[in-house]
Design a protein around this motif. Structure first.
Motif, PDB file in Angstrom:
ATOM      1  N   ASP A  77       0.967  -1.213   0.066  1.00 44.30           N
ATOM      2  CA  ASP A  77       0.014   0.008  -0.209  1.00 44.30           C
ATOM      3  C   ASP A  77       0.841   1.235  -0.018  1.00 44.30           C
ATOM      4  O   ASP A  77       0.633   2.229  -0.804  1.00 44.30           O
ATOM      5  CB  ASP A  77      -0.950   0.043   1.156  1.00 44.30           C
ATOM      6  CG  ASP A  77      -1.898  -0.858   1.188  1.00 44.30           C
ATOM      7  OD1 ASP A  77      -2.212  -1.400  -0.039  1.00 44.30           O
ATOM      8  OD2 ASP A  77      -2.426  -1.454   2.140  1.00 44.30           O
ATOM      9  N   TYR A  78       1.964   1.389   0.834  1.00 39.77           N
ATOM     10  CA  TYR A  78       2.863   2.385   0.800  1.00 39.77           C
ATOM     11  C   TYR A  78       3.570   2.587  -0.607  1.00 39.77           C
ATOM     12  O   TYR A  78       3.736   3.618  -0.926  1.00 39.77           O
ATOM     13  CB  TYR A  78       3.783   2.053   1.869  1.00 39.77           C
ATOM     14  CG  TYR A  78       5.245   2.945   2.191  1.00 39.77           C
ATOM     15  CD1 TYR A  78       4.826   4.346   2.758  1.00 39.77           C
ATOM     16  CD2 TYR A  78       6.237   2.839   1.449  1.00 39.77           C
ATOM     17  CE1 TYR A  78       5.937   5.080   2.765  1.00 39.77           C
ATOM     18  CE2 TYR A  78       7.287   3.881   1.616  1.00 39.77           C
ATOM     19  CZ  TYR A  78       7.148   5.211   2.097  1.00 39.77           C
ATOM     20  OH  TYR A  78       8.209   5.821   2.378  1.00 39.77           O
ATOM     21  N   ALA A  79       3.922   1.486  -1.178  1.00 43.03           N
ATOM     22  CA  ALA A  79       4.590   1.658  -2.635  1.00 43.03           C
ATOM     23  C   ALA A  79       3.538   2.099  -3.613  1.00 43.03           C
ATOM     24  O   ALA A  79       4.083   3.109  -4.274  1.00 43.03           O
ATOM     25  CB  ALA A  79       4.751   0.172  -2.980  1.00 43.03           C
ATOM     26  N   ARG A  80       2.378   1.720  -3.343  1.00 48.14           N
ATOM     27  CA  ARG A  80       1.428   2.173  -4.621  1.00 48.14           C
ATOM     28  C   ARG A  80       1.003   3.621  -4.433  1.00 48.14           C
ATOM     29  O   ARG A  80       0.894   4.356  -5.204  1.00 48.14           O
ATOM     30  CB  ARG A  80      -0.102   1.296  -4.392  1.00 48.14           C
ATOM     31  CG  ARG A  80      -1.002   1.826  -5.472  1.00 48.14           C
ATOM     32  CD  ARG A  80      -2.130   1.090  -5.169  1.00 48.14           C
ATOM     33  NE  ARG A  80      -2.034  -0.238  -5.932  1.00 48.14           N
ATOM     34  CZ  ARG A  80      -2.032  -1.340  -5.276  1.00 48.14           C
ATOM     35  NH1 ARG A  80      -2.165  -1.498  -3.839  1.00 48.14           N
ATOM     36  NH2 ARG A  80      -1.862  -2.624  -5.855  1.00 48.14           N
ATOM     37  N   ASP A  81       1.063   4.073  -3.078  1.00 47.04           N
ATOM     38  CA  ASP A  81       0.690   5.588  -2.709  1.00 47.04           C
ATOM     39  C   ASP A  81       1.802   6.588  -3.302  1.00 47.04           C
ATOM     40  O   ASP A  81       1.302   7.475  -3.812  1.00 47.04           O
ATOM     41  CB  ASP A  81       0.602   5.563  -1.126  1.00 47.04           C
ATOM     42  CG  ASP A  81      -0.031   7.015  -0.807  1.00 47.04           C
ATOM     43  OD1 ASP A  81      -0.818   7.453  -1.411  1.00 47.04           O
ATOM     44  OD2 ASP A  81       0.737   7.473   0.088  1.00 47.04           O
ATOM     45  N   LEU A  82       3.183   5.907  -2.942  1.00 48.13           N
ATOM     46  CA  LEU A  82       4.155   6.980  -3.513  1.00 48.13           C
ATOM     47  C   LEU A  82       4.221   6.941  -4.915  1.00 48.13           C
ATOM     48  O   LEU A  82       4.495   8.013  -5.559  1.00 48.13           O
ATOM     49  CB  LEU A  82       5.489   6.304  -2.847  1.00 48.13           C
ATOM     50  CG  LEU A  82       5.550   6.441  -1.390  1.00 48.13           C
ATOM     51  CD1 LEU A  82       6.878   5.949  -0.751  1.00 48.13           C
ATOM     52  CD2 LEU A  82       5.501   8.005  -0.930  1.00 48.13           C
ATOM     53  N   LEU A  83       3.886   5.944  -5.565  1.00 47.98           N
ATOM     54  CA  LEU A  83       4.074   5.657  -6.964  1.00 47.98           C
ATOM     55  C   LEU A  83       3.075   6.504  -7.758  1.00 47.98           C
ATOM     56  O   LEU A  83       3.106   7.230  -8.685  1.00 47.98           O
ATOM     57  CB  LEU A  83       4.094   4.152  -7.370  1.00 47.98           C
ATOM     58  CG  LEU A  83       5.136   3.329  -7.324  1.00 47.98           C
ATOM     59  CD1 LEU A  83       5.196   1.710  -7.398  1.00 47.98           C
ATOM     60  CD2 LEU A  83       6.518   3.778  -7.917  1.00 47.98           C
ATOM     61  N   GLU A  84       1.574   6.592  -7.020  1.00 47.28           N
ATOM     62  CA  GLU A  84       0.871   7.211  -7.530  1.00 47.28           C
ATOM     63  C   GLU A  84       0.899   8.683  -7.576  1.00 47.28           C
ATOM     64  O   GLU A  84       0.557   9.355  -8.335  1.00 47.28           O
ATOM     65  CB  GLU A  84      -0.612   6.789  -6.720  1.00 47.28           C
ATOM     66  CG  GLU A  84      -1.192   5.657  -7.119  1.00 47.28           C
ATOM     67  CD  GLU A  84      -2.632   5.308  -6.383  1.00 47.28           C
ATOM     68  OE1 GLU A  84      -2.780   6.266  -5.599  1.00 47.28           O
ATOM     69  OE2 GLU A  84      -2.995   4.256  -6.587  1.00 47.28           O
ATOM     70  N   LYS A  85       1.509   9.181  -6.354  1.00 46.40           N
ATOM     71  CA  LYS A  85       1.873  10.484  -6.245  1.00 46.40           C
ATOM     72  C   LYS A  85       2.778  11.031  -7.316  1.00 46.40           C
ATOM     73  O   LYS A  85       2.871  12.018  -7.752  1.00 46.40           O
ATOM     74  CB  LYS A  85       2.395  11.069  -4.778  1.00 46.40           C
ATOM     75  CG  LYS A  85       1.354  10.645  -3.461  1.00 46.40           C
ATOM     76  CD  LYS A  85       1.827  10.961  -2.357  1.00 46.40           C
ATOM     77  CE  LYS A  85       0.593  10.849  -1.119  1.00 46.40           C
ATOM     78  NZ  LYS A  85       1.267  11.100  -0.181  1.00 46.40           N
ATOM     79  N   ALA A  86       3.917   9.870  -7.584  1.00 44.82           N
ATOM     80  CA  ALA A  86       4.891  10.427  -8.440  1.00 44.82           C
ATOM     81  C   ALA A  86       4.434  10.111 -10.017  1.00 44.82           C
ATOM     82  O   ALA A  86       5.133  10.951 -10.807  1.00 44.82           O
ATOM     83  CB  ALA A  86       6.187   9.403  -8.285  1.00 44.82           C
ATOM     84  N   LEU A  87       3.661   9.194 -10.301  1.00 44.13           N
ATOM     85  CA  LEU A  87       3.625   8.545 -11.735  1.00 44.13           C
ATOM     86  C   LEU A  87       2.329   8.851 -12.054  1.00 44.13           C
ATOM     87  O   LEU A  87       1.634   8.536 -13.275  1.00 44.13           O
ATOM     88  CB  LEU A  87       4.287   7.215 -11.908  1.00 44.13           C
ATOM     89  CG  LEU A  87       5.532   7.128 -11.593  1.00 44.13           C
ATOM     90  CD1 LEU A  87       6.119   5.773 -11.802  1.00 44.13           C
ATOM     91  CD2 LEU A  87       6.221   7.969 -12.336  1.00 44.13           C
ATOM     92  N   GLY A  88       1.232   8.838 -11.245  1.00 43.26           N
ATOM     93  CA  GLY A  88      -0.089   8.762 -11.453  1.00 43.26           C
ATOM     94  C   GLY A  88      -0.723   7.235 -11.390  1.00 43.26           C
ATOM     95  O   GLY A  88       0.005   6.359 -11.127  1.00 43.26           O
ATOM     96  N   ALA A  89      -2.190   7.376 -11.078  1.00 42.42           N
ATOM     97  CA  ALA A  89      -2.801   6.180 -10.729  1.00 42.42           C
ATOM     98  C   ALA A  89      -2.401   4.941 -11.593  1.00 42.42           C
ATOM     99  O   ALA A  89      -2.010   3.753 -11.261  1.00 42.42           O
ATOM    100  CB  ALA A  89      -3.935   6.243 -10.373  1.00 42.42           C
ATOM    101  N   ASP A  90      -2.651   5.167 -12.911  1.00 40.86           N
ATOM    102  CA  ASP A  90      -2.422   4.053 -13.988  1.00 40.86           C
ATOM    103  C   ASP A  90      -1.083   3.621 -14.005  1.00 40.86           C
ATOM    104  O   ASP A  90      -1.035   2.386 -14.046  1.00 40.86           O
ATOM    105  CB  ASP A  90      -3.049   4.845 -15.317  1.00 40.86           C
ATOM    106  CG  ASP A  90      -4.408   4.962 -15.410  1.00 40.86           C
ATOM    107  OD1 ASP A  90      -5.218   4.568 -14.470  1.00 40.86           O
ATOM    108  OD2 ASP A  90      -5.031   5.972 -16.171  1.00 40.86           O
ATOM    109  N   LYS A  91      -0.147   4.511 -13.940  1.00 38.74           N
ATOM    110  CA  LYS A  91       1.027   3.941 -14.261  1.00 38.74           C
ATOM    111  C   LYS A  91       1.490   3.256 -13.111  1.00 38.74           C
ATOM    112  O   LYS A  91       2.224   2.291 -12.985  1.00 38.74           O
ATOM    113  CB  LYS A  91       2.090   5.105 -14.270  1.00 38.74           C
ATOM    114  CG  LYS A  91       3.615   4.797 -14.526  1.00 38.74           C
ATOM    115  CD  LYS A  91       3.965   4.133 -16.043  1.00 38.74           C
ATOM    116  CE  LYS A  91       5.328   3.819 -16.206  1.00 38.74           C
ATOM    117  NZ  LYS A  91       5.466   3.236 -17.386  1.00 38.74           N
TER     118      LYS A  91
END
Length: 335
Positions: A77-91
């Motif tokens: 969940d932590y990884a997904r949250d940070l990636l969404e902030k950096a790259l957007g939800a789809d990516k």
């Protein structure tokens, strides 16, 4: 060339080509022989890689590496949250799906963040098989500390079981995790998970103190000589020569034939070769370099055999008390 149509090995080959021979050779040192052969074939058969494809492969590698770091730091969940902030939800979802498709989140994640002393208090009275399974999933430093603190007779039993562990069902893993009164791993696998084995045992034994290592190896020698010998062979590898002092290296050089030394150094790292040359006379070093230069192609198996012969010499000298190999943080000196 479309990146989506590339296989995993083709992407790995492009990555290695992009990194260059020096970095790629260091990566090869951590791969199995069959993986090295397959990747070498891919690299050899690969024609020109256009810049766009190279950049896409490098970006995918960076994304996967970043996601793995985030995953290790705080879970999925932590990884997904940070990636969404950096790259957007789809990516972010694309990266997470790709990562989890090829990565099994290992059980006992909570235990790897726990003090070894606390773990020892909880598991020291468990069955040796249970202890071995838990140690197989911990960091080698944690496992070595726990193994060293066990009673000698249990050390041997646990080490033997650790070295012979193969596959464990999710049900057994879940049961053991629940006895530790902690949550299950973030991703329970439906298939069997693998941990332990000789490599795991060697990694742990390499970090315990010398007394503990001798106790375990000597006892294994009596119970299972073949297993003990296999572990011994992997306890000290050729590249570990750089950890020895100059006097020990000089003693080893005197015990090894020049042609075997040349063969062993043919694929070694520059750091290892420099340590060897440093401990020879200038003329002897120049002659050895010439031998290597004019040796021509040599089978990898022959090189490994030469390196293993030198490791055998090192083990013999250590057993005779002529050199000392530091282990487990001990402050040892050459005698």
């Amino acid at each position: 060339m479309s990146v989506r149509k590339l296989t995993g090995k083709q992407k790995a080959a492009i990555l290695l080509i992009s990194l260059g021979p020096e970095l790629s050779s260091q990566i090869f040192q951590h791969l199995r022989d069959e993986d090295i052969e397959e990747l070498t074939m891919e690299i050899a058969s690969m024609r020109r890689v256009d810049p766009e494809t190279r950049d896409e492969v490098l970006q995918e590698f960076n994304d996967m590496y970043t996601a793995r770091v985030y995953l290790d730091q705080g879970g999925i969940d932590y990884a997904r949250d940070l990636l969404e902030k950096a790259l957007g939800a789809d990516k972010a979802n694309e990266i997470i799906q790709r990562l989890t498709a090829s990565l099994q989140v290992r059980p006992f994640d909570f235990a790897r963040k726990t003090d070894p002393g606390q773990l020892l208090n909880f598991i020291q009275n468990e069955h040796p098989q249970t202890i071995a399974l838990i140690l197989a999933y911990l960091n080698s430093e944690q496992s070595s500390m726990i193994l060293s603190a066990l009673p000698p007779e249990k050390q041997v039993d646990v080490a033997k079981r650790l070295a012979t562990l193969d596959r464990t069902t999710p049900e057994v893993l879940d049961e053991i995790e629940s006895t530790l009164e902690q949550r299950l791993s973030a991703f329970a696998v439906d298939d069997y998970t693998m941990a332990g084995g000789i490599d795991s045992a060697v990694e742990i034994l390499s970090q315990v103190d010398r007394s503990t290592e001798r106790t375990i190896i000597d006892a294994l020698e009596e119970e299972d000589p073949e297993l003990a010998e296999e572990i011994r062979k992997r306890m000290f590898v050729f590249e570990d020569i750089i950890s020895l002092d100059d006097r020990s290296i000089q003693k080893i050089i005197r015990e090894v034939e020049s042609k075997e030394l040349a063969k062993a150094l043919k694929t070694s790292s520059e750091e290892v070769a420099d340590r060897i040359y440093k401990n020879m006379s200038k003329r002897a070093a120049e002659m050895l370099k010439e031998d290597i230069e004019f040796m021509g192609p040599v089978r990898l198996r022959e090189i490994e055999e030469a390196q293993q012969k030198i490791v055998g010499v090192i083990r013999r000298l250590e057993e005779a008390g002529e050199i000392v190999i530091s282990r487990g943080g001990e402050d040892e000196i050459v005698v």
